[in-house]
Design a protein around this motif. Sequence first.
Motif, PDB file in Angstrom:
ATOM      1  N   VAL A   1       0.842  -1.204   0.000  1.00  0.00           N
ATOM      2  CA  VAL A   1       0.000   0.000   0.000  1.00  0.00           C
ATOM      3  C   VAL A   1       0.872   1.247   0.000  1.00  0.00           C
ATOM      4  CG1 VAL A   1      -1.716   1.304   1.309  1.00  0.00           C
ATOM      5  CG2 VAL A   1      -1.943  -1.172   1.084  1.00  0.00           C
ATOM      6  N   PHE A   2       1.969   1.226   0.749  1.00  0.00           N
ATOM      7  CA  PHE A   2       2.876   2.380   0.751  1.00  0.00           C
ATOM      8  C   PHE A   2       3.404   2.657  -0.654  1.00  0.00           C
ATOM      9  CE2 PHE A   2       4.026   1.472   5.436  1.00  0.00           C
ATOM     10  CZ  PHE A   2       3.034   2.341   5.862  1.00  0.00           C
ATOM     11  N   PHE A   3       3.841   1.613  -1.327  1.00  0.00           N
ATOM     12  CA  PHE A   3       4.377   1.814  -2.674  1.00  0.00           C
ATOM     13  C   PHE A   3       3.295   2.341  -3.626  1.00  0.00           C
ATOM     14  CE2 PHE A   3       8.082  -1.114  -1.758  1.00  0.00           C
ATOM     15  CZ  PHE A   3       9.041  -0.161  -2.025  1.00  0.00           C
ATOM     16  N   ARG A   4       2.080   1.823  -3.512  1.00  0.00           N
ATOM     17  CA  ARG A   4       1.019   2.270  -4.421  1.00  0.00           C
ATOM     18  C   ARG A   4       0.640   3.722  -4.126  1.00  0.00           C
ATOM     19  NH1 ARG A   4      -2.807  -2.544  -6.536  1.00  0.00           N
ATOM     20  NH2 ARG A   4      -1.173  -4.081  -6.785  1.00  0.00           N
ATOM     21  N   LEU A   5       0.537   4.084  -2.877  1.00  0.00           N
ATOM     22  CA  LEU A   5       0.223   5.471  -2.544  1.00  0.00           C
ATOM     23  C   LEU A   5       1.355   6.394  -2.979  1.00  0.00           C
ATOM     24  CD1 LEU A   5      -1.407   5.105   0.998  1.00  0.00           C
ATOM     25  CD2 LEU A   5      -2.555   5.397  -1.204  1.00  0.00           C
ATOM     26  N   SER A   6       2.588   5.926  -2.819  1.00  0.00           N
ATOM     27  CA  SER A   6       3.737   6.719  -3.258  1.00  0.00           C
ATOM     28  C   SER A   6       3.670   6.972  -4.756  1.00  0.00           C
ATOM     29  CB  SER A   6       5.030   5.984  -2.894  1.00  0.00           C
ATOM     30  OG  SER A   6       6.154   6.661  -3.408  1.00  0.00           O
ATOM     31  N   LYS A   7       3.327   5.932  -5.509  1.00  0.00           N
ATOM     32  CA  LYS A   7       3.201   6.080  -6.957  1.00  0.00           C
ATOM     33  C   LYS A   7       2.089   7.067  -7.303  1.00  0.00           C
ATOM     34  CE  LYS A   7       2.083   3.385 -11.084  1.00  0.00           C
ATOM     35  NZ  LYS A   7       1.699   2.062 -11.604  1.00  0.00           N
ATOM     36  N   ASN A   8       0.952   6.971  -6.624  1.00  0.00           N
ATOM     37  CA  ASN A   8      -0.148   7.899  -6.900  1.00  0.00           C
ATOM     38  C   ASN A   8       0.249   9.346  -6.608  1.00  0.00           C
ATOM     39  OD1 ASN A   8      -1.724   5.722  -7.591  1.00  0.00           O
ATOM     40  ND2 ASN A   8      -2.851   5.651  -5.670  1.00  0.00           N
ATOM     41  N   ILE A   9       0.948   9.552  -5.503  1.00  0.00           N
ATOM     42  CA  ILE A   9       1.367  10.912  -5.161  1.00  0.00           C
ATOM     43  C   ILE A   9       2.340  11.445  -6.207  1.00  0.00           C
ATOM     44  CG2 ILE A   9       2.641  12.283  -3.466  1.00  0.00           C
ATOM     45  CD1 ILE A   9       1.489  10.462  -1.291  1.00  0.00           C
ATOM     46  N   SER A  10       3.274  10.598  -6.650  1.00  0.00           N
ATOM     47  CA  SER A  10       4.238  11.027  -7.656  1.00  0.00           C
ATOM     48  C   SER A  10       3.551  11.371  -8.968  1.00  0.00           C
ATOM     49  CB  SER A  10       5.282   9.924  -7.885  1.00  0.00           C
ATOM     50  OG  SER A  10       6.005   9.660  -6.703  1.00  0.00           O
ATOM     51  N   GLN A  11       2.453  10.675  -9.285  1.00  0.00           N
ATOM     52  CA  GLN A  11       1.736  10.915 -10.540  1.00  0.00           C
ATOM     53  C   GLN A  11       0.700  12.032 -10.423  1.00  0.00           C
ATOM     54  OE1 GLN A  11       0.201   7.036 -11.514  1.00  0.00           O
ATOM     55  NE2 GLN A  11       2.128   6.365 -12.456  1.00  0.00           N
ATOM     56  N   GLY A  12       0.546  12.604  -9.211  1.00  0.00           N
ATOM     57  CA  GLY A  12      -0.356  13.739  -9.055  1.00  0.00           C
ATOM     58  C   GLY A  12      -1.773  13.404  -8.675  1.00  0.00           C
ATOM     59  N   THR A  13      -2.070  12.108  -8.467  1.00  0.00           N
ATOM     60  CA  THR A  13      -3.437  11.718  -8.108  1.00  0.00           C
ATOM     61  C   THR A  13      -3.585  11.397  -6.623  1.00  0.00           C
ATOM     62  OG1 THR A  13      -2.980   9.388  -8.632  1.00  0.00           O
ATOM     63  CG2 THR A  13      -3.848  10.781 -10.400  1.00  0.00           C
ATOM     64  N   GLY A  14      -2.495  11.303  -5.906  1.00  0.00           N
ATOM     65  CA  GLY A  14      -2.561  10.929  -4.496  1.00  0.00           C
ATOM     66  C   GLY A  14      -2.888  12.091  -3.583  1.00  0.00           C
ATOM     67  N   ILE A  15      -2.562  13.299  -3.990  1.00  0.00           N
ATOM     68  CA  ILE A  15      -2.876  14.518  -3.226  1.00  0.00           C
ATOM     69  C   ILE A  15      -3.484  15.490  -4.217  1.00  0.00           C
ATOM     70  CG2 ILE A  15      -1.941  16.424  -1.867  1.00  0.00           C
ATOM     71  CD1 ILE A  15       0.267  14.603  -0.923  1.00  0.00           C
ATOM     72  N   ARG A  16      -4.749  15.835  -4.003  1.00  0.00           N
ATOM     73  CA  ARG A  16      -5.488  16.637  -4.980  1.00  0.00           C
ATOM     74  C   ARG A  16      -5.742  18.062  -4.522  1.00  0.00           C
ATOM     75  NH1 ARG A  16      -7.868  13.133  -8.837  1.00  0.00           N
ATOM     76  NH2 ARG A  16      -7.711  10.929  -8.276  1.00  0.00           N
ATOM     77  N   THR A  17      -5.684  18.327  -3.211  1.00  0.00           N
ATOM     78  CA  THR A  17      -5.970  19.670  -2.690  1.00  0.00           C
ATOM     79  C   THR A  17      -4.984  20.002  -1.573  1.00  0.00           C
ATOM     80  OG1 THR A  17      -7.506  18.876  -0.993  1.00  0.00           O
ATOM     81  CG2 THR A  17      -8.426  19.350  -3.190  1.00  0.00           C
ATOM     82  N   LEU A  18      -4.912  21.266  -1.223  1.00  0.00           N
ATOM     83  CA  LEU A  18      -4.065  21.684  -0.108  1.00  0.00           C
ATOM     84  C   LEU A  18      -4.556  21.068   1.195  1.00  0.00           C
ATOM     85  CD1 LEU A  18      -3.470  25.478  -0.896  1.00  0.00           C
ATOM     86  CD2 LEU A  18      -1.911  23.579  -1.265  1.00  0.00           C
ATOM     87  N   ARG A  19      -5.866  20.946   1.337  1.00  0.00           N
ATOM     88  CA  ARG A  19      -6.415  20.342   2.559  1.00  0.00           C
ATOM     89  C   ARG A  19      -5.979  18.887   2.678  1.00  0.00           C
ATOM     90  NH1 ARG A  19     -10.459  21.777   5.984  1.00  0.00           N
ATOM     91  NH2 ARG A  19     -11.525  20.078   7.103  1.00  0.00           N
ATOM     92  N   GLN A  20      -6.037  18.162   1.553  1.00  0.00           N
ATOM     93  CA  GLN A  20      -5.555  16.778   1.574  1.00  0.00           C
ATOM     94  C   GLN A  20      -4.073  16.726   1.909  1.00  0.00           C
ATOM     95  OE1 GLN A  20      -6.205  14.197  -1.742  1.00  0.00           O
ATOM     96  NE2 GLN A  20      -8.429  14.152  -1.488  1.00  0.00           N
ATOM     97  N   ALA A  21      -3.302  17.647   1.364  1.00  0.00           N
ATOM     98  CA  ALA A  21      -1.866  17.683   1.651  1.00  0.00           C
ATOM     99  C   ALA A  21      -1.624  17.840   3.144  1.00  0.00           C
ATOM    100  CB  ALA A  21      -1.200  18.817   0.879  1.00  0.00           C
ATOM    101  N   PHE A  22      -2.421  18.689   3.794  1.00  0.00           N
ATOM    102  CA  PHE A  22      -2.276  18.883   5.241  1.00  0.00           C
ATOM    103  C   PHE A  22      -2.573  17.586   5.992  1.00  0.00           C
ATOM    104  CE2 PHE A  22      -4.159  19.713   9.372  1.00  0.00           C
ATOM    105  CZ  PHE A  22      -3.210  20.543   9.957  1.00  0.00           C
TER     106      PHE A  22
END
Length: 1051
Positions: free
Chosen positions: A143-164
């Motif tokens: 799951v860590f690797f998949r979430l890392s991949k999503n974040i790198s591709q721009g889909t894992g964090i979509r808003t500033l609130r999510q980033a927080f």
Amino acid sequence: MFARKNKGARAREAVAQWQDLLTQARLRRLDEKEFEPAARRLQNKHPFHPDVIADLLLQPPKPKGFMLDSRVPQFLDVLLRLQVVNTPSVLLALHKYSTLHSHAPPSDHGDTGTATKSKKAGARKPLPPQQRWAGSYSMDELVFFRLSKNISQGTGIRTLRQAFHVAAVVCRWMELFTDVMTALSRTDFATMQSLQTKAEVEATHQAFAHLVMSMCENPLTLAMLEKPHAAAIRAKLSQCLQAFMPSTMQTAANMAQRLEQFRTVTLASFEPASKKDDTPSYMDMIQLDNVQIREMPVVNSRAGLYIYIGAALVGRPLLDDTALFGYLHNRYQGDLQATAIDLILASFDVLANAVFRNEGVKNGHLLKSYVVNKVPLILVTLAASSSHLYPFNAQFCITQALGQVDTNIFPTLSGLFDMNNNSSFQDSVRQDFCFACQLHGLLSQSAIEALLGDITYQSLPDEGRYVKEALVQSCLEDPEKTHKLIGELDNMNGNVGAAAQAIVEVMVTLCRNKETMTLKHLCTMLASKPLSLDILLLFNSLQKTLHPLCEVLDNWGGYDEDQGEYQPVYEEFGSILLLLMAFVYRYNLTPADLGIQSPNSFVGRLMTSGHLARPLDELNEQEKSHLGGWIRGLFDTEAGGLGDELMSSCPPQSYYLLMPTLFDQVVLAFGMGCLTEDQLKGGLEYLVDVLLLPSLVPALLYLSDLLWTHPANNSMQGQKAIIRILQLIVRPNSISSEASTMLGSVLYIVAKPLDRALRTYQRRDPQSQDVEPLLKALKEVLPLSRRTGAAEMNELESWSGAHSAAGSPTNGGLSATVRHTVQTLIQWSQNPTLNGMPTPYTHRQSLVALQMLGAKGLLGVLLEELKAVNDSDAVAVAYDVATAMVCAPDSSTEASTAATNNVSFATAAPQRSLSLREALKAEAQDWKRIQKTDPVLAEAVVRLYRRVEAQMVPPPPPPPAMLQADDLGVLGAAELGQAMAASAVDPSIDAMSLDTTGLDAAGVDLGDLGGLVSATGSAGGLDLGGDDIFGGLSAADFGADLMGWGDMEVG
């Protein structure tokens, strides 16, 4: 009231509906195509909070479950894609039920010690053990690797609130990992089960480090962190990262360095100006130069040069002649005889230290060649620069120095006869050094007999002293003489310097003239001798050696119109590339190291992404055509094999960049039965032949990454397919002699990452008998696979005090270990015993401390030690030791400077690591503030800063006319200093001719040198699960998506 009841009822109904969907999906073994429409319909009908749905998906069943169902990652991908759940909700649920909590020590309140204790931070009461997973390590890792991949591709964090929210949950995870790794470091692993648990935790930790790095480099995360109201999360993130660093250094050292740079540079830059230290003014700098401090004597201790030379040779050789002569001149203020005596003694000390530390296999050859082949040439240049003011008697200096060298480690001739044990590699160093000095006119025969204590029957080389120009001319006329010179790089006779320079000059000429056939044989031979690469860089600059090869490969002209055969073109290209890759991966070089600036450079693209497979939908039509052609040519028995049509249509650059993607398809097809064993063997037989063998480097690096990051779940077909492919490549049944040599060169390059991947797989499947033969095949080449200055795992554990007893010097962690090392260096320098061993020291410890403690932290350790000895007799020696540690050459800081100036291959400007010298300068500029609270420390900072700058100052540039050598080909006293100064301005000019015939001005200035970046990179670019490309496909669907597998005869 009624409305609230209706709302509560709707919520309960939504939860029940989602619970039912997830349960039925698991029971019915739905695939993604079946699950996605159902999830979309339910989301439209009963949308609910992501935290709740993620909790339902990831919670263990009752009674206690062992690990998540293997279908859950597929469901998770669908829910993330539909935005039913998001990254923070998944991380929160994963944290809640993770098995890692069972290893964390409980707090006073019965907590795990991981979650934030404050109610404001949202701390929750920890779950009892029976409500967590019993073995979630591999699923957490996936799951860590998949979430890392999503974040790198721009889909894992979509808003500033999510980033927080992601940053907040990641902080909780870092606290958990810090507690767990600390607890495990105190555990006595007495059973195989406990050792396997430790390995699984470390693998999970490594995957999480990738996730943290992806979050820290995400643009939305950076935008959120720079907001004024994000001060609290910035402080929390900085605190957690600092605690997270020591454990990360053990599991993902490359990630640790980048995270530390993020914490100390990027995160710190977001603080408002009012919280930063005031920038010193121009008047502050003037006052720094004029500030009055207590004078202390300046001494040149035995440890000073010992530290400097050890640092220059700990990884890639960094003994740049210009920098070395400038440093020696500044350190000894022109006293040539003191320079020579200390240089010889320090050089023998460094070699003796390698003997004491049992590093002969990895370091002995380079260090011995440095002592025997390089030091005499330095002495020749010193002798040529002597004058009435600064006389130089070579025989006196050598005699004085050898009189202090340990005769037990480096025996005289009589000592050799008295020794009963077997001969060691260092036994003849004293004798070899003396004869090398005689070869260059520094010693007479009678002086050698006096120094060795007996009459020797060794003689000078029959060919006499080599002259580089004559060697180059001879090799260009007869290529076989170049092969002879390469064989002579192992010699210890004083002629190796000229041979090494001649080989590089021949390579440059062949590249310039595009004589690729001759160049092919030279490169193949060098690539098979990794130790020879060290010797080439001992006498030549990195860019002068490699830039011509990069130019040839980047500008490969393709084919002539009347080209008859295309296989020789592939062979020549592959052999040249093989040598370049041998350099790149041995020293972890980057495009910046090689002076590559164009983003279209083939070499640059291969170095940065050549080990990563690409999804099929990212390939253009021509790349798909090439990929399909190679698959059919290699594995389709009906296609007639590899033909000229395929090679003529696909340039070798395109072929090499496609190799990871090709092997991604092979693994999938073989794992799913679309490729038979016989077809696999037939295709790999082509690849273990000379024609295509170098292309196995990117292929094996990709397979290593894939095997290392692949989860240990219920389906092992993919992993077993990789192991079978590796068996056929690493241990082929039939192979020619020439191909066997080239395969050995390939294994030298990939041994380190491949060994790591195989051991990870072995820990996941201890019953497998397939891995041990592969590990044995790598055992011989593994010690010579890398030379980067990186510390081994046992060294990290020792220095960090993970298993130290109370009262041990390392019990206080890395800071205490470094301080103890400094103290032993000071004590040894105060009382160096005649014919005694040097104190044990390796610059790897300083490099680790620089990464883990940061430049400011390591500088703080040095300054505290200077304060401690401020009023003792050791203070003068202590300052010399500290000065040497700050001035010591370090390829990583050179690399970061080059990388900062060359961002062509990065999505953003790289974070530059702070060097010790820069950290010291920053402290010195702030001396007035320090003086208010700690006057002794302020005085130590100013004094150390002045000494460092005095030893690192370059000489003034000379007029151009002063660069000419005299008729004898050696430099006069005035010309030496001026030439060194010119070299400081123009790196293309060597300050010392290694055949003592004057300056070598044929170098090429192509920018700064580079540094330590993991060539295999991270797994962020891998399709870790394969689902994005092949999810939901049946064997019948493989005709289009698998580039022709379906058209082949199977069986």
